[in-house]
Structures are given as C-alpha cells and as structure tokens.
Design a protein around this motif. Structure first.
Motif, PDB file in Angstrom:
ATOM      1  N   TRP A 100     -10.834  -1.025 -15.447  1.00  0.00           N
ATOM      2  CA  TRP A 100     -10.928  -0.223 -16.657  1.00  0.00           C
ATOM      3  C   TRP A 100     -10.280   1.131 -16.396  1.00  0.00           C
ATOM      4  O   TRP A 100     -10.545   1.770 -15.380  1.00  0.00           O
ATOM      5  CB  TRP A 100     -12.393  -0.038 -17.054  1.00  0.00           C
ATOM      6  CG  TRP A 100     -13.071  -1.293 -17.502  1.00  0.00           C
ATOM      7  CD1 TRP A 100     -13.629  -2.259 -16.720  1.00  0.00           C
ATOM      8  CD2 TRP A 100     -13.283  -1.711 -18.860  1.00  0.00           C
ATOM      9  NE1 TRP A 100     -14.177  -3.262 -17.497  1.00  0.00           N
ATOM     10  CE2 TRP A 100     -13.987  -2.945 -18.820  1.00  0.00           C
ATOM     11  CE3 TRP A 100     -12.963  -1.163 -20.107  1.00  0.00           C
ATOM     12  CZ2 TRP A 100     -14.359  -3.632 -19.964  1.00  0.00           C
ATOM     13  CZ3 TRP A 100     -13.344  -1.846 -21.251  1.00  0.00           C
ATOM     14  CH2 TRP A 100     -14.032  -3.070 -21.181  1.00  0.00           C
ATOM     15  N   LYS A 101      -9.435   1.590 -17.338  1.00  0.00           N
ATOM     16  CA  LYS A 101      -8.684   2.832 -17.166  1.00  0.00           C
ATOM     17  C   LYS A 101      -9.094   3.848 -18.227  1.00  0.00           C
ATOM     18  O   LYS A 101      -9.422   3.483 -19.355  1.00  0.00           O
ATOM     19  CB  LYS A 101      -7.186   2.549 -17.272  1.00  0.00           C
ATOM     20  CG  LYS A 101      -6.648   1.585 -16.244  1.00  0.00           C
ATOM     21  CD  LYS A 101      -5.248   1.081 -16.589  1.00  0.00           C
ATOM     22  CE  LYS A 101      -4.261   2.191 -16.796  1.00  0.00           C
ATOM     23  NZ  LYS A 101      -2.894   1.669 -17.016  1.00  0.00           N
ATOM     24  N   SER A 102      -9.035   5.130 -17.852  1.00  0.00           N
ATOM     25  CA  SER A 102      -9.374   6.185 -18.792  1.00  0.00           C
ATOM     26  C   SER A 102      -8.650   7.471 -18.417  1.00  0.00           C
ATOM     27  O   SER A 102      -8.484   7.779 -17.234  1.00  0.00           O
ATOM     28  CB  SER A 102     -10.883   6.444 -18.800  1.00  0.00           C
ATOM     29  OG  SER A 102     -11.215   7.528 -19.648  1.00  0.00           O
ATOM     30  N   LYS A 103      -8.244   8.213 -19.433  1.00  0.00           N
ATOM     31  CA  LYS A 103      -7.656   9.536 -19.224  1.00  0.00           C
ATOM     32  C   LYS A 103      -8.699  10.639 -19.305  1.00  0.00           C
ATOM     33  O   LYS A 103      -8.502  11.736 -18.777  1.00  0.00           O
ATOM     34  CB  LYS A 103      -6.568   9.791 -20.272  1.00  0.00           C
ATOM     35  CG  LYS A 103      -5.307   8.954 -20.115  1.00  0.00           C
ATOM     36  CD  LYS A 103      -4.484   9.412 -18.926  1.00  0.00           C
ATOM     37  CE  LYS A 103      -3.135   8.711 -18.891  1.00  0.00           C
ATOM     38  NZ  LYS A 103      -2.324   9.154 -17.724  1.00  0.00           N
ATOM     39  N   ASP A 117      -3.155  10.313 -10.244  1.00  0.00           N
ATOM     40  CA  ASP A 117      -2.085  10.794 -11.132  1.00  0.00           C
ATOM     41  C   ASP A 117      -2.531  10.922 -12.589  1.00  0.00           C
ATOM     42  O   ASP A 117      -1.871  10.442 -13.510  1.00  0.00           O
ATOM     43  CB  ASP A 117      -0.868   9.869 -11.041  1.00  0.00           C
ATOM     44  CG  ASP A 117      -0.328   9.761  -9.627  1.00  0.00           C
ATOM     45  OD1 ASP A 117      -0.319  10.785  -8.925  1.00  0.00           O
ATOM     46  OD2 ASP A 117       0.065   8.654  -9.223  1.00  0.00           O
ATOM     47  N   GLY A 118      -3.668  11.567 -12.806  1.00  0.00           N
ATOM     48  CA  GLY A 118      -4.104  11.861 -14.161  1.00  0.00           C
ATOM     49  C   GLY A 118      -4.892  10.763 -14.850  1.00  0.00           C
ATOM     50  O   GLY A 118      -5.256  10.915 -16.019  1.00  0.00           O
ATOM     51  N   THR A 119      -5.178   9.669 -14.141  1.00  0.00           N
ATOM     52  CA  THR A 119      -5.919   8.556 -14.743  1.00  0.00           C
ATOM     53  C   THR A 119      -7.087   8.164 -13.849  1.00  0.00           C
ATOM     54  O   THR A 119      -6.969   8.132 -12.623  1.00  0.00           O
ATOM     55  CB  THR A 119      -5.002   7.337 -14.957  1.00  0.00           C
ATOM     56  OG1 THR A 119      -3.921   7.702 -15.824  1.00  0.00           O
ATOM     57  CG2 THR A 119      -5.758   6.178 -15.585  1.00  0.00           C
ATOM     58  N   TYR A 120      -8.226   7.859 -14.484  1.00  0.00           N
ATOM     59  CA  TYR A 120      -9.395   7.351 -13.771  1.00  0.00           C
ATOM     60  C   TYR A 120      -9.386   5.823 -13.853  1.00  0.00           C
ATOM     61  O   TYR A 120      -9.104   5.246 -14.907  1.00  0.00           O
ATOM     62  CB  TYR A 120     -10.679   7.898 -14.387  1.00  0.00           C
ATOM     63  CG  TYR A 120     -10.801   9.397 -14.259  1.00  0.00           C
ATOM     64  CD1 TYR A 120     -11.353   9.981 -13.124  1.00  0.00           C
ATOM     65  CD2 TYR A 120     -10.362  10.237 -15.285  1.00  0.00           C
ATOM     66  CE1 TYR A 120     -11.460  11.364 -13.009  1.00  0.00           C
ATOM     67  CE2 TYR A 120     -10.471  11.622 -15.178  1.00  0.00           C
ATOM     68  CZ  TYR A 120     -11.021  12.173 -14.039  1.00  0.00           C
ATOM     69  OH  TYR A 120     -11.125  13.539 -13.933  1.00  0.00           O
ATOM     70  N   TYR A 121      -9.716   5.187 -12.741  1.00  0.00           N
ATOM     71  CA  TYR A 121      -9.725   3.726 -12.657  1.00  0.00           C
ATOM     72  C   TYR A 121     -11.105   3.269 -12.198  1.00  0.00           C
ATOM     73  O   TYR A 121     -11.577   3.678 -11.138  1.00  0.00           O
ATOM     74  CB  TYR A 121      -8.671   3.232 -11.670  1.00  0.00           C
ATOM     75  CG  TYR A 121      -7.248   3.570 -12.064  1.00  0.00           C
ATOM     76  CD1 TYR A 121      -6.459   2.644 -12.745  1.00  0.00           C
ATOM     77  CD2 TYR A 121      -6.702   4.816 -11.755  1.00  0.00           C
ATOM     78  CE1 TYR A 121      -5.143   2.950 -13.105  1.00  0.00           C
ATOM     79  CE2 TYR A 121      -5.391   5.123 -12.120  1.00  0.00           C
ATOM     80  CZ  TYR A 121      -4.626   4.192 -12.791  1.00  0.00           C
ATOM     81  OH  TYR A 121      -3.327   4.502 -13.149  1.00  0.00           O
ATOM     82  N   MET A 122     -11.735   2.418 -12.999  1.00  0.00           N
ATOM     83  CA  MET A 122     -13.036   1.864 -12.625  1.00  0.00           C
ATOM     84  C   MET A 122     -12.864   0.407 -12.203  1.00  0.00           C
ATOM     85  O   MET A 122     -12.489  -0.452 -12.998  1.00  0.00           O
ATOM     86  CB  MET A 122     -14.039   1.932 -13.775  1.00  0.00           C
ATOM     87  CG  MET A 122     -15.417   1.386 -13.386  1.00  0.00           C
ATOM     88  SD  MET A 122     -16.612   1.366 -14.743  1.00  0.00           S
ATOM     89  CE  MET A 122     -16.830   3.116 -15.021  1.00  0.00           C
ATOM     90  N   TYR A 123     -13.136   0.150 -10.925  1.00  0.00           N
ATOM     91  CA  TYR A 123     -13.132  -1.196 -10.371  1.00  0.00           C
ATOM     92  C   TYR A 123     -14.586  -1.648 -10.314  1.00  0.00           C
ATOM     93  O   TYR A 123     -15.457  -0.906  -9.846  1.00  0.00           O
ATOM     94  CB  TYR A 123     -12.490  -1.196  -8.991  1.00  0.00           C
ATOM     95  CG  TYR A 123     -11.097  -0.621  -8.982  1.00  0.00           C
ATOM     96  CD1 TYR A 123      -9.979  -1.445  -9.114  1.00  0.00           C
ATOM     97  CD2 TYR A 123     -10.889   0.752  -8.863  1.00  0.00           C
ATOM     98  CE1 TYR A 123      -8.688  -0.915  -9.116  1.00  0.00           C
ATOM     99  CE2 TYR A 123      -9.611   1.292  -8.871  1.00  0.00           C
ATOM    100  CZ  TYR A 123      -8.514   0.462  -9.000  1.00  0.00           C
ATOM    101  OH  TYR A 123      -7.246   0.992  -9.011  1.00  0.00           O
ATOM    102  N   ALA A 124     -14.861  -2.864 -10.776  1.00  0.00           N
ATOM    103  CA  ALA A 124     -16.257  -3.271 -10.937  1.00  0.00           C
ATOM    104  C   ALA A 124     -16.372  -4.790 -11.006  1.00  0.00           C
ATOM    105  O   ALA A 124     -15.372  -5.513 -11.068  1.00  0.00           O
ATOM    106  CB  ALA A 124     -16.845  -2.637 -12.202  1.00  0.00           C
ATOM    107  N   THR A 125     -17.609  -5.262 -11.014  1.00  0.00           N
ATOM    108  CA  THR A 125     -17.917  -6.673 -11.211  1.00  0.00           C
ATOM    109  C   THR A 125     -17.946  -6.980 -12.703  1.00  0.00           C
ATOM    110  O   THR A 125     -18.543  -6.233 -13.479  1.00  0.00           O
ATOM    111  CB  THR A 125     -19.285  -7.014 -10.600  1.00  0.00           C
ATOM    112  OG1 THR A 125     -19.278  -6.702  -9.206  1.00  0.00           O
ATOM    113  CG2 THR A 125     -19.618  -8.482 -10.780  1.00  0.00           C
ATOM    114  N   SER A 126     -17.303  -8.072 -13.110  1.00  0.00           N
ATOM    115  CA  SER A 126     -17.280  -8.477 -14.520  1.00  0.00           C
ATOM    116  C   SER A 126     -18.446  -9.417 -14.798  1.00  0.00           C
ATOM    117  O   SER A 126     -18.382 -10.613 -14.522  1.00  0.00           O
ATOM    118  CB  SER A 126     -15.961  -9.176 -14.859  1.00  0.00           C
ATOM    119  OG  SER A 126     -14.856  -8.321 -14.635  1.00  0.00           O
TER     120      SER A 126
END
Length: 492
Positions: free
Chosen positions: A62-65, A38-47
């Motif tokens: 982490w989210k980005s448009k 829905d218009g947003t990129y979501y990065m799932y990752a190891t912290s």
C-alpha cells in the motif's frame, strides 16, 4: 482471598459499544511495516481475507503520499500462486490441503540502489522461513535472493530454491549506522547478518526479556544511541507489546525502570488486541508512529491502526495511548473533497454482529504471560459490527457495507440530491486482494440508467476506479463477483 474475589467479581462487567474506528487502511490488513522512500510511504503487510491463517491473500504494498490516503496496484512478486490449493500428507498420514502464504514482511530497506524485503513464506505443508527478496523499486517486482523462488513438492526445482535468512516466521531486519545488519524473529531469536545482508553471520542469540511466554512480531530500532527490542505478548484481544533497551544491538538488554508494556488494549477507546506491527520514524523529525494490527471482528479480519510513540528524557518509551483517531487526525489529506450523498440504499445488508472478548486489565502485573490472560482483572466487553449501506460513505476505513450472504446480485445506490458533474468514483472493496467484477451505472432521474463502466475481469488493486462519469444524480454499483462489500465509495 476474599478481597481478591470481591475485586474480580466487581470487574467482571460487560461494556457494549458500537464498533466505529478509523483504521489506516480500508481493508483487512495485518502485521504492517512502513518504509519511506523518495517522498512516498510504503506499507508492507499481510493480506487478510477472512479465511483463517490457512489461506491469505497475495502480497501487495500500500502506497501513500500523505499517510492518510492509501492505494495499491498489482502484486509484489508473481512466481507463487497464493490461490492454488495443494494436497499433502501430514506427519500422521492424513491427507490435507494447504496453500502458500505470505506473512509479516519486515521493514523494507534500501541498499546499493536495491530494496531488501524480508518476508515469511509458509509452504502448503506448513514448513516456513523468512526469505530475502530484492527489487529495483520499492513496489517491486521482487525476486528471491539466492534462487528463483520457493517451491512445494517439485524435486526438480530443488537446486533453484532460495534459502531462508531465518528458519522461522516474523523475521525483521535492522540496519545500523555503520552498515551492519541484524535479524530478529519470533521466540526472542536474533543474529547478525553477513556483509550482503543475505544470511546469518554467526550463531543465533536469545534476547533475554523481562517477561516470558510465547512472543512473536519482534522488531529493533535505534534512537540517540540506544537500541530498542520490541516484542509481543499474549494474543487475540489481549495482544500487547513490551520492550527492552541496550547499548548494543544483540544486547544484553535491560527492562526500563518504569512500565515495559507500551501497547495494549484500551476498553475506553475501544481498541482491542494491538499487536504485530512496527515503528516508522518520520524523516527529518523526532516523530515516531507505531503502526499495528487491531483485533477487527476476530480471526483474520484484522485492521491497521497507528498512534504516536513518544519518549521520556532518559530514552524510555512512554506508554502509547491507543485511540480511534488514526493518521487522518495527525496528517493533512492531499486528496480532493468528495461528494456526499443525501440518501443511500442497497439490495440488502448483512445482520449486525455482536463481538465478545475478555480483556485483562492487569497484564503488567505478570512476570510471565504464557496464558492468554491472567484471569485476575478481566473485563468482558462487547462491540457491534454493522454493515449498513451508509457505512460505505462515512469516511471511515473500518466500517463497511456488506450485502446479505443470500444476495445473488448485491447492489448499492447513492442519491446525490441534485444532478452534479461527477469526475470519478473510487471503490474500496472488502477483501480486495481476491479481486472483484462489477458494474457502475449513472442516472439523472433514477429511471433511465447508463452503464458507466463494467469491470468484467478481476484486477489486483485498491481502489478500483471509474472516470468521466459526467452529469448524474444517482449512482448504482452492482457487484458481479467477489466479496459482496465495500469499505468506502468516494465520489469526486
């Protein structure tokens, strides 16, 4: 034998360069998977938190448009304390301390208005598995499927514990066009999932690949009717990716006619150890991005990079040209322009670090990659990691200012050259998932200071912000607790 010796000696050179790369995320992050909803990129990752693999930061997304500016707020799930140490007895009877860890989340999928997150959970005693977590929103909160959580040394919770989807780390799930789903995990294992995508539907299969040796970080994707199995080889600065192709998700897979290693270190562009990541298909295009971890300063100081993935007419993947450009060179930032200081100073800075690695330039010559490098065509190369104050304002996500370890009250100050109306300041802290407390002050003349904001309790977010600053020429940030460093300070 003599020609080989001569070649080896000629290639045992030393290359020393400054370390100034443009990472995607301004923090230590590894094992990225990016999804689009829905218009947003979501990065799932190891912290990563620079504590080695024995302890990691809590899970965040982490989210980005625009694929350029990224932020997060809060944790994905809160029923595990990732900062709590537990004591256990190992197999040899020794007393040890361990932590829960969240590793290597796969690409999040949407199904029936729910979001499916498959992530590795490691318990304090090193038992581990890939678990399914569900949420109503892509940023969570997520809940464990088939149980209330994952527990350690709590027999009273045994009946409430979730069961892993795969019995090991690095599980990643691929959903096919017909709604069927498949899970792959380390050491070339794969299986079809049941109709609920919650458990394996049959026996695991082994993906036969061209190259042997230890492998992790696998993922599967489909393009134009072809299935791609992508898997890592080697590790550290020689981390790399190879792939296989098939017309069926569980194979058999065949190696491409050309090179099968598509992601590897590049001495010229100064990208080391590109490893565990995933591919993002840009919606409504035939454009693909490969997000991957990069060596960083070694250990768990890894960074995320991205480069284009392109295909030949027959569907084979072109070797990816890793470089320093990052997503900022490929996509337009939607953030407003920042105010650049004319002068920066600080309480002090950590000394420069010289990082040395041995990179094998002949990995594609090996049929097996059980060793870290072949030793045939090795280049000893170095780069320098600096921590000077100017790094916090250079616009690069992979350079930082870091105070000296002996500094008990680190501060950094910016001179804007003239009094300006400042709307807000964004602070991207090093090791942000561990939290910070800080104080921001503003001044028109550098003598009289006014406290703009004091963050007296740590919060889980990046960036942290201060607004409505008003007229100021000088800004001074004092870090009261937390890692004494900043990737970036953005002034608006």
């Amino acid at each position: 034998m003599r020609p080989r010796i001569l070649i080896t000696l000629c290639l045992l050179t030393i290359c020393r360069v400054a370390f100034a790369q443009n990472a995607v995320i301004p923090d230590y992050v590894a094992d990225p998977s990016v999804s689009y909803f829905d218009g947003t990129y979501y990065m799932y990752a190891t912290s990563d938190i620079n504590h080695g693999l024995a302890q990691m930061g809590p899970p965040v997304v982490w989210k980005s448009k625009d694929l350029v500016n990224w932020s997060y707020k809060g944790t994905l799930f809160s029923n595990i304390d990732f900062n709590k140490a537990y004591t256990y007895t190992d197999a040899k009877g020794a007393q040890k301390t361990g932590y829960f860890r969240y590793w290597a989340p796969g690409k999040v999928l949407k199904r029936n208005n729910q979001y499916y997150l498959y992530a590795t959970i490691v318990k304090p005693d090193e038992t581990m598995g890939t678990y399914l977590l569900l949420a109503d929103k892509p940023e969570g909160p997520f809940r464990f499927n088939g149980g209330t959580g994952v527990y350690y040394n709590q027999p009273e919770k045994a009946a409430e514990e979730a069961k892993p989807v795969a019995p090991d780390i690095d599980g990643d799930v691929f959903a096919d066009d017909d709604g069927s789903a498949y899970v792959v995990w380390r050491r070339r294992n794969a299986a079809k999932l049941n109709a609920d995508w919650a458990a394996m539907a049959g026996e695991k299969v082994s993906i036969l690949t061209k190259r042997g040796g230890y492998s992790e970080g696998p993922f599967m994707f489909k393009r134009n009717g072809l299935y791609y199995y992508v898997y890592t080889l080697s590790g550290n600065a020689n981390y790399c990716y190879a792939y296989m192709m098939s017309k069926n998700p569980l194979g058999p897979y065949t190696a491409p006619a050309g090179t099968d290693i598509i992601l590897r270190s590049d001495i010229k562009t100064r990208v080391w150890g590109p490893g565990h990541g995933n591919v993002l298909h840009i919606p409504e295009t035939d454009n693909y991005l490969f997000f991957y971890l990069e060596y960083g300063n070694g250990g768990t100081t890894r960074l995320v990079y991205a480069n284009k993935m392109e295909f030949n007419a027959d569907g084979t993947i072109k070797p990816i040209q890793v470089n320093l450009d990052g997503t900022a060179a490929m996509f337009k930032s939607t953030a407003p322009a920042t105010v650049k200081p004319v002068g920066v100073n600080a309480s002090g800075s950590r000394e420069d670090r010289l990082i040395k690695v041995a990179i094998d330039t002949a990995l594609d010559k090996l049929q097996t990659m059980a060793s870290r490098y072949s030793g045939l065509d090795v280049v000893n190369t170095e780069r320098i990691s600096t921590a000077k104050p100017e790094n916090a304002f250079d616009g690069l996500n992979s350079t930082y200012w870091m105070a000296n370890v002996t500094d008990t009250q680190p501060w950094i100050q910016a001179d804007l050259g003239a009094v300006k109306n400042i709307k807000s300041v964004d602070l991207f802290f090093v090791e942000s998932t561990l939290g910070h407390t800080w104080k921001l002050e503003a001044s028109k003349d550098g003598k009289t200071w006014q406290t703009v904001k004091t963050q007296s309790a740590p919060v889980l977010m990046s960036p942290e912000s201060a607004g409505k600053i008003g007229q100021a020429r000088y800004l001074k940030l004092t870090i009261l607790s937390g890692a004494p460093g900043l990737w970036e300070i953005k002034i608006y």
